[in-house]
Write an enzyme that holds these catalytic residues in place. Structure first.
Site, PDB file in Angstrom:
ATOM      1  N   ASP A  26      36.713  36.559  44.474  1.00 31.72           N
ATOM      2  CA  ASP A  26      36.668  35.857  45.861  1.00 31.72           C
ATOM      3  C   ASP A  26      37.303  36.725  46.855  1.00 31.72           C
ATOM      4  O   ASP A  26      37.628  36.118  47.967  1.00 31.72           O
ATOM      5  CB  ASP A  26      37.089  34.493  45.702  1.00 31.72           C
TER       6      ASP A  26
ATOM      7  N   ASP B 261      27.966  32.114  43.264  1.00 31.85           N
ATOM      8  CA  ASP B 261      28.475  32.327  44.631  1.00 31.85           C
ATOM      9  C   ASP B 261      29.121  33.600  44.848  1.00 31.85           C
ATOM     10  O   ASP B 261      29.285  34.003  45.820  1.00 31.85           O
ATOM     11  CB  ASP B 261      30.167  31.566  44.678  1.00 31.85           C
TER      12      ASP B 261
HETATM   13  N1  GLY Z   1      32.913  29.358  45.874  1.00 36.60           N
HETATM   14  C1  GLY Z   1      33.426  28.236  45.372  1.00 36.60           C
HETATM   15  C2  GLY Z   1      32.672  27.073  45.977  1.00 36.60           C
HETATM   16  O1  GLY Z   1      31.263  27.315  46.360  1.00 36.60           O
HETATM   17  O2  GLY Z   1      32.819  25.885  45.672  1.00 36.60           O
END
Ligand code: GLY
Length: 414
Positions: free
Chosen positions: A132, A194
């Protein structure tokens, strides 16, 4: 002509596979047809003014810049502000919202407020603990560099891109999203849907440095994900675990969705947004067609008011919460998709669908007007973990403002 036939083929393929494998309830299908007729009912300037008013309230309270607004619990008025931490993927969104407000208003005040909350994030450029770093740095420093051209911010972003590619496994063909220590249920190479959003930082880094390595990794990740992360109906799995030595699939599961074989709404929204972005960066039509199919699957799962239940499996179950964040991410992705398309019918189709979503988000049912300091209510972060259920979430607001801005730019060019 070639483009149109590819799209038609993609639709035909989608309809056949979709018809065979998954029956969407009639109400959802009818809704999918209705929303392609929708017109924008909100005044974009007024809605952005509302966002600015809300932000004025929250900046006055967020004065410890080592914290960041993340969520507002149901019944509460103000943001919960956890300490910034390398493990919190959400640290970049609030500075990113402030940068966007600077972009909208050109008011120096918002630039200063954005800077105060962006600069403390610099140490996270070395984050190699999870994927992330893209969200954390591109939403904050990425906007800062776009709007100021300051070379210091460019260097921070390039270091961040280096951290992200350090997690690429060429035997698998994807970036490793999560560490096994924090997610011991999976023993080897974990990739979550994600992760598609974090690729934008890599495309940027190649354009900026002239070094193709970042882009090559982003494209490989997108291709591998396209191959393994989707069912025949273009719905996405949340988590795929690969053998780290051979790249063979070990498991396909969920973490934040209802069930391994269900469709987690935000995951499908990340996929839609991600493949539209990858097409923007590559101009490779296989990504465009894929984004279209993923978008169609998202839209087919929406209930009457166009805001998804947190998992499509639960559509129509009134006791289950919605996820406005998924709606906002999808709306922004659909505006991008519409903007990138040349075929006028498809262009209109996805713009109308995104209009329907933002009309609903701006309505009293989802707007935080008079309720709390966010822009939007009714998002769901991680229901299976019992976290962030029916709350306001900072990333819902980030993508909502981005969607309004994208729509505004399209309006001026139409
Ligand atoms: N990337 C984490 C979420 O969408 O909760």
């Amino acid at each position: 002509m070639r483009f149109i036939s590819i799209v038609i083929c993609a639709f035909t393929l989608f309809s056949c596979q979709f018809g065979k494998e998954n029956q969407v309830d009639t109400q959802s299908t009818q809704n999918a047809n209705q929303i392609f007729q929708e017109e924008l009912k909100i005044n974009l300037e007024k809605e952005m003014e509302y966002c600015e008013e809300q932000l004025k309230k929250s900046v006055a309270l967020n004065i410890d810049y080592t914290t960041h607004p993340r969520l507002i619990e149901k019944g509460e008025q103000h943001w919960k502000m956890p300490k910034n931490d390398v493990l919190l993927w959400t640290v970049g969104f609030y500075p990113g919202i402030l940068w966007q407000m600077y972009d909208v208003t050109k008011n120096e005040y918002w630039k200063q407020e954005a800077l105060k909350r962006t600069l403390p994030l610099e140490p996270y450029k070395f984050n190699k603990e999870h994927h992330d770093v893209g969200f954390m740095m591109y939403c904050s420093y990425g906007q800062a560099y776009r709007l100021t051209g300051n070379k210091d911010y460019r260097d921070v972003l390039i270091e961040s891109a280096n951290s992200l590619i350090s997690r690429f496994n060429p035997k698998v063909g994807t970036i490793k999203s999560w560490s096994n220590e924090l997610h011991p249920q999976w023993k080897q190479h974990i990739t979550i849907i994600d992760n598609m959003l974090n690729l934008e930082l890599l495309f940027w880094a190649s354009k900026e440095t002239g070094d193709a390595k970042y882009r090559d990794i982003a494209v490989k990740h997108a291709e591998t994900t396209m191959q393994h992360h989707f069912r025949d109906d273009f719905s996405s799995y949340h988590v795929v675990e690969y053998d780290e030595n051979t790249g063979k699939i070990r498991n396909k599961n969920t973490s934040q969705g209802f069930a391994d074989e269900s469709v987690w709404a935000r995951g499908q929204a990340w996929a839609l947004y991600g493949y539209a972005m990858v097409y923007r960066e590559t101009k490779n039509e296989q990504f465009l067609n894929f984004a279209i199919n993923v978008a169609e699957r998202f839209l087919a799962g929406l209930p009457q008011d166009c805001i998804p239940y947190w998992d499509f499996e639960l559509t129509g179950k009134k006791e289950e919460p919605r996820d406005a964040s998924a709606a906002a991410i999808a709306a922004s992705g659909l505006f991008e998709l519409s903007d990138l398309l040349k075929d006028s019918k498809l262009k209109k189709r996805y713009c109308a669908a995104a209009d329907a979503i933002i009309n609903s988000l701006a309505s009293p049912a989802y707007s935080a007007r008079g309720v709390n300091d966010a822009f939007l209510l009714h998002s769901t972060g991680a229901k299976p973990q019992g976290n962030e259920i029916d709350v306001a979430l900072v990333y819902a607001d980030y993508y909502y403002l981005e969607a309004l801005r994208r729509r505004k730019t399209m309006e001026s060019s139409m």
